[in-house]
Structure formats: structure tokens, C-alpha cells
Design a protein around this motif. Structure first.
Motif, mmCIF file in Angstrom:
data_model
loop_
_atom_site.group_PDB
_atom_site.id
_atom_site.type_symbol
_atom_site.label_atom_id
_atom_site.label_comp_id
_atom_site.label_asym_id
_atom_site.label_seq_id
_atom_site.Cartn_x
_atom_site.Cartn_y
_atom_site.Cartn_z
ATOM 1 N N CYS B 39 -2.924 -2.031 -9.633
ATOM 2 C CA CYS B 39 -2.059 -1.870 -8.644
ATOM 3 C C CYS B 39 -0.967 -0.556 -9.566
ATOM 4 O O CYS B 39 -0.536 -0.190 -9.977
ATOM 5 C CB CYS B 39 -1.182 -3.325 -9.368
ATOM 6 S SG CYS B 39 1.175 -3.129 -8.650
ATOM 7 N N SER B 41 2.035 -0.383 -7.589
ATOM 8 C CA SER B 41 3.129 -0.689 -8.780
ATOM 9 C C SER B 41 3.792 -0.941 -9.597
ATOM 10 O O SER B 41 5.031 -1.247 -10.145
ATOM 11 C CB SER B 41 4.005 -1.631 -7.494
ATOM 12 O OG SER B 41 3.713 -1.375 -5.683
ATOM 13 N N CYS B 73 6.224 -4.727 -4.795
ATOM 14 C CA CYS B 73 4.638 -4.926 -4.465
ATOM 15 C C CYS B 73 5.141 -4.719 -2.865
ATOM 16 O O CYS B 73 5.707 -5.173 -2.047
ATOM 17 C CB CYS B 73 4.655 -6.907 -4.421
ATOM 18 S SG CYS B 73 2.944 -7.145 -3.350
ATOM 19 N N ALA B 74 4.229 -3.530 -1.880
ATOM 20 C CA ALA B 74 4.321 -3.103 -0.931
ATOM 21 C C ALA B 74 3.034 -3.722 -0.230
ATOM 22 O O ALA B 74 2.236 -3.091 0.957
ATOM 23 C CB ALA B 74 4.641 -1.675 -1.415
ATOM 24 N N THR B 75 2.683 -4.849 -0.690
ATOM 25 C CA THR B 75 0.914 -5.862 0.338
ATOM 26 C C THR B 75 -0.086 -4.773 0.905
ATOM 27 O O THR B 75 -0.087 -4.776 1.198
ATOM 28 C CB THR B 75 1.577 -6.101 1.723
ATOM 29 O OG1 THR B 75 3.160 -6.823 1.582
ATOM 30 C CG2 THR B 75 1.381 -6.856 1.637
ATOM 31 N N CYS B 76 -0.189 -3.927 -0.622
ATOM 32 C CA CYS B 76 -1.211 -2.904 -0.344
ATOM 33 C C CYS B 76 -2.687 -3.658 -0.480
ATOM 34 O O CYS B 76 -2.991 -2.540 -0.132
ATOM 35 C CB CYS B 76 -1.424 -2.113 -1.475
ATOM 36 S SG CYS B 76 -1.760 -2.490 -3.048
ATOM 37 N N TYR B 77 -2.906 -4.944 -0.654
ATOM 38 C CA TYR B 77 -4.278 -5.116 -0.783
ATOM 39 C C TYR B 77 -5.266 -5.542 -2.021
ATOM 40 O O TYR B 77 -6.072 -5.768 -1.850
ATOM 41 C CB TYR B 77 -5.275 -5.584 0.023
ATOM 42 C CG TYR B 77 -4.311 -6.325 1.669
ATOM 43 C CD1 TYR B 77 -4.354 -7.572 2.234
ATOM 44 C CD2 TYR B 77 -3.602 -5.283 2.459
ATOM 45 C CE1 TYR B 77 -3.853 -7.994 3.007
ATOM 46 C CE2 TYR B 77 -2.685 -5.965 3.562
ATOM 47 C CZ TYR B 77 -3.136 -7.172 3.501
ATOM 48 O OH TYR B 77 -2.475 -7.592 5.470
ATOM 49 N N MET B 78 -4.717 -4.272 -3.079
ATOM 50 C CA MET B 78 -5.573 -3.373 -4.481
ATOM 51 C C MET B 78 -5.790 -4.697 -5.528
ATOM 52 O O MET B 78 -7.289 -5.064 -5.654
ATOM 53 C CB MET B 78 -4.675 -2.455 -4.727
ATOM 54 C CG MET B 78 -5.819 -1.777 -5.539
ATOM 55 S SD MET B 78 -7.102 -0.742 -4.270
ATOM 56 C CE MET B 78 -6.662 1.153 -4.452
ATOM 57 N N CYS B 79 -4.642 -5.687 -5.417
ATOM 58 C CA CYS B 79 -5.448 -6.688 -6.370
ATOM 59 C C CYS B 79 -6.561 -7.134 -5.856
ATOM 60 O O CYS B 79 -7.276 -7.956 -6.461
ATOM 61 C CB CYS B 79 -4.270 -7.221 -6.694
ATOM 62 S SG CYS B 79 -2.983 -7.344 -5.633
ATOM 63 N N PHE B 93 1.990 -13.624 -4.244
ATOM 64 C CA PHE B 93 2.729 -12.520 -3.737
ATOM 65 C C PHE B 93 3.771 -13.153 -2.300
ATOM 66 O O PHE B 93 4.971 -13.062 -2.766
ATOM 67 C CB PHE B 93 2.641 -11.388 -4.310
ATOM 68 C CG PHE B 93 2.113 -10.691 -5.521
ATOM 69 C CD1 PHE B 93 2.039 -10.801 -6.230
ATOM 70 C CD2 PHE B 93 3.706 -10.115 -5.802
ATOM 71 C CE1 PHE B 93 1.661 -10.512 -7.424
ATOM 72 C CE2 PHE B 93 3.363 -9.437 -7.327
ATOM 73 C CZ PHE B 93 2.445 -9.660 -7.774
#
Ligand code: SF4
Ligand code: SF4
Lengths: 292, 136
Positions: B39, B41, B73-79, B93
Motif C-alpha cells: 500500500c 499510503s 487511501c487513494a483507491t489505487c487498487y494495489m491491495c 475501504f
């Protein structure tokens, strides 16, 4: 070849350099980007809640416009538009009940039949022309220019929309290699720039910009290349505040991939719109003998 | 630290709503921590992504809804894409943010956002996505 094109709001405003360089380079590739006769904001972010259809209306309305204009494919440039249009489209293909509900809601529109395909320009060029063809059309190779490619999040994630391998993408690197550039191994190419936190929580973005640009420098890149006006703002324009926060920070020019494409294909410099880039890329391009 | 796990908290209505809205089963997570490792963030978070889902599993929903994490959380989809169990933490999230936003509790003001955006040429997508993510 006529290609239906969705620009999105930002390409008409702060990222005009992205649009004009794309239109110019596509012309040189024999692709005629035809802007949709009507379009609206895509909503910029895909809604992730199962019970919310309202926020899918904006992207789907745009896909109805593609249909109305008689196309089966639409090309877009901005990563956020691409991600939102494509994820919403995939959802409509998967959930006919929801599609019906949305078509009923938009009862004055023609029904959306989910067989429009959403493309990012780079995929379109790769699949329709092939990079060999691009290589043949190069007039001014980008020889000696060391490029770090930055995808960010929305071209690679989630799986339903990814342009390429999400951990080790090469689609953009291969294009730039065809243009003669030297690709730098850049481990942060799929990291997040902090996105919309640039408003309200700017500090988050400054930390990321410092990290992402500093790493590109350390890896030996001359420039960073990307495809998103949000990432571009954070990684280029926010270098001003980053430098204030981190006095040892070293700046780096950040370009849209279409700006380099346009130069390599022999397009006019004016069609790159470099005056909208914050860190001026002209000195390094001159130094490498790529422009006069 | 002693944590008391209460049955009524574990299956509380709000946790069930979070699962429903996100479309995710929180018990799929086996706490490997890979989401937190990737993540971007995580540095700015008070609860790491794996701690967010752990708290939901044991019924401590307030700790999650009052955390800073869900708002950075910037909604980056990594997790989500890296999770070996395929847990869509990105949507979890989002569902947690919606629990607050749907009570009409906006996290940014439209006026301030527009004013700040006028000081610099902020891209239009930044303004719209911020409002989409932090207001109802
Ligand atoms: S990566 Fe998946 S399984 Fe591992 S802790 Fe995170 S959510 Fe749980
Ligand atoms: S989506 Fe949010 S929680 Fe997940 S990795 Fe990205 S910033 Fe972290």
C-alpha cells in the motif's frame, strides 16, 4: 482510419498538450481521431459499491454516444477516463439486470448494447498498427534519451481493465523503444502518485513526487513519461512545492507519451504544447539533439 | 493489549452493511499483510490495511470508521490485486467511507475545493474525483 475518440474534460483544459500532441501524432500514424459528437464527464472514478448504479450513468451515457455515432470502438487517452469507461462497460457486460435498470432509467436515450470496446490509445496503436509499423514511420529517433515509464494505477488495475501485465508492464516501453528511446528500469512505474489528494491533502502528493522523481533520477532517467493528466499534475506541476519542501530535490521533465511520439514522427513542435509542461523538457531534448 | 471480542459486535448490522456494499467477505482474509506491504499510503495511515480488515473481523468497526486510513487511501487498487486470497480491500475501504458519507457527513467542502483549485491550474479530474470520493 477513422477512430472514435473520447477526450474527457481535462484534455480540453489543463492537459491540452496531451490532446494536441495525440491528435497530431495520430494523424502522422494515419489514425484520424474523431471526437464524439456529444459527450459528458465520465465521472473520473469508478464507483466501487454494489448498490450504486447512479454513478455508472455518466460513463455509460458516453458509450451510448459512441453507438449513436455508428462506432463499435472508442479510444481514450486519460487514464482516469479509460479506467472509468472500461470498468463501467465491463460491469454492463457482466450484469444484464443492472444494464436493463440503467437503460430504463435513461429512457429517452437509445438502449445501450454492451458491445462497444473501450481502448486506450497505446493499446490501439499496438493492436491496429503494430510497433514495427510505428518504427518505420519514425523520422526523428529519440536516440540517447533515457526514459522512465510511469503507468500509475489506472491503466493496470484492476485486472478487468489492465493494458498489460500489472506488475511488469512493457506496452509503453515497447512503443518508446520503437521510437528509439532508451528505457530505464524503473521500479516505481506502477506506484500511486497520490491522485486526488493533491487537493486537500497536498502533503501526501509532495512526499510521493519526491520519492517517485528521485528514484527515476537515481535510476538514470532524463525524463519521466506518462499518460494521465492527474499523475502529470502531481509529478510535474507539484515539483514546485516539492522543491520547497525538500530543498535537495532535483527536478525532472515529465512528458505525455504522445509528446515524444509526435516529435519522433516528425510532427511540429507547436503540436507538443510544451508551454503547458511545468519543468521545461526542451533543454534536455536539445542536448540530446532530438530537437533543434 | 487485552481486546474483548463481543458476539454482537462481530455480527453487527454495520459490518454486514459494509460486506454487502463492498461485495466482499471479510473472513476470506488470513492476515498475511501483503496488502499493507504494497500500500503506497501505508506511511500516512494510523491503521494499516490488514489491520483495517482485522478490526472488521473482530467487530471493532468504530476503530475503522474513526481512522485516518480510510480517508488517505487513494483507491489505487494495489491491495486488491496483490492479495493472495483475492480480497477486494479497495472496495472494503470504499464501503467504510460510504458509511460516513451516506450520513451526509462530507469530508471536504465544495467551496474550499474550488477555491484551492483556482489558486493553481488543478486538473478537472482532480476536483471531480476528490468530490466523488470525499462527499456524498
Ligand atoms: S493481502 Fe489479503 S489476505 Fe493478506 S492481509 Fe491483506 S487482505 Fe488479508
Ligand atoms: S487502495 Fe487504498 S488501501 Fe489499497 S493499497 Fe491503495 S491506497 Fe492502500
Amino acid at each position: 482510419m477513422e477512430v472514435s475518440y473520447f477526450p474527457g474534460c481535462t484534455l480540453k483544459q489543463t492537459a491540452r498538450n496531451f490532446e494536441i500532441s495525440a491528435i497530431s501524432s495520430c494523424k502522422l500514424l494515419g489514425l484520424d481521431l474523431t471526437e464524439l459528437s456529444r459527450w459528458n464527464c465520465c465521472g473520473t472514478v469508478y464507483s466501487l459499491s454494489t448498490d450504486d448504479s447512479m454513478h455508472h450513468l455518466a460513463p455509460i451515457r458516453n458509450l451510448i454516444r459512441v453507438q449513436e455515432d455508428g462506432f463499435k470502438e472508442v479510444v481514450t487517452l486519460c487514464s482516469m477516463c479509460y479506467n472509468t469507461l472500461k470498468q463501467a462497460n465491463e460491469l454492463m457486460k457482466k450484469e444484464p439486470d443492472r444494464l436493463k435498470k440503467m437503460n430504463d432509467f435513461m429512457y429517452r436515450e437509445e438502449d445501450y448494447i454492451p458491445d462497444v470496446e473501450v481502448y486506450h490509445l497505446v493499446t490501439y496503436i499496438k493492436e491496429r498498427l503494430g510497433y514495427e509499423k510505428v518504427r518505420e514511420l519514425v523520422k526523428q529517433p529519440l536516440t540517447g534519451l533515457k526514459v522512465a515509464v510511469y503507468y500509475g494505477c489506472l491503466l493496470l488495475r484492476p485486472d478487468s481493465i489492465k493494458l498489460d501485465d500489472r506488475e511488469n508492464p512493457m506496452i509503453m516501453e515497447d512503443l518508446l523503444t520503437a521510437l528509439g528511446a532508451e528505457i530505464i528500469d524503473y521500479p516505481f512505474s506502477n506506484e500511486c502518485c497520490g491522485s486526488y489528494h493533491t487537493l486537500g491533502q497536498k502533503e501526501i502528493v509532495l512526499n510521493r513526487t519526491n520519492k517517485l522523481i528521485t528514484e527515476a533520477r537515481r535510476d538514470g532517467a532524463d525524463v519521466l513519461v506518462l499518460s494521465c493528466p492527474e499523475c502529470d499534475f502531481n509529478l510535474d506541476h507539484r515539483q514546485k512545492d516539492t522543491l520547497e519542501k525538500y530543498p535537495n530535490f532535483q527536478t525532472m521533465p515529465v512528458l505525455y507519451f504522445t509528446q515524444l511520439l509526435n516529435i519522433a514522427l516528425g510532427g511540429n513542435l507547436e503540436d507538443c504544447g510544451f508551454e503547458l509542461n511545468y519543468i521545461d523538457p526542451l533543454p534536455v531534448l536539445r542536448e540530446k539533439g532530438i530537437i533543434k | 493489549m487485552k481486546i474483548e471480542i463481543k458476539n454482537e459486535e462481530v455480527r453487527s448490522e454495520i459490518i454486514q452493511r459494509i460486506e454487502e456494499i463492498s461485495g466482499e467477505n471479510i473472513y476470506k482474509c488470513y492476515q498475511c499483510g501483503k496488502c499493507s506491504a504494497g500500500c503506497p499510503s501505508a506511511d500516512e495511515m494510523d491503521l494499516l490495511p490488514n489491520q483495517v480488515i482485522r478490526n472488521l473481523q473482530i467487530g471493532k468497526v468504530d476503530a475503522v470508521l474513526n481512522s485516518r486510513s480510510i480517508w488517505v487511501c487513494a483507491t489505487c487498487y494495489m491491495c486488491w490485486i496483490r492479495c493472495p486470497r483475492g480480497v477486494n480491500l479497495t472496495s472494503l475501504f470504499e464501503a467504510c467511507r460510504l458509511m460516513t458519507l451516506r450520513q451526509n457527513l462530507d469530508q471536504v467542502g465544495l467551496k474550499e475545493a474550488i477555491k484551492e483549485s483556482e489558486e493553481m491550474d488543478i486538473p478537472q479530474i482532480a476536483i471531480i474525483s476528490l468530490l466523488r470520493k470525499l462527499t456524498s
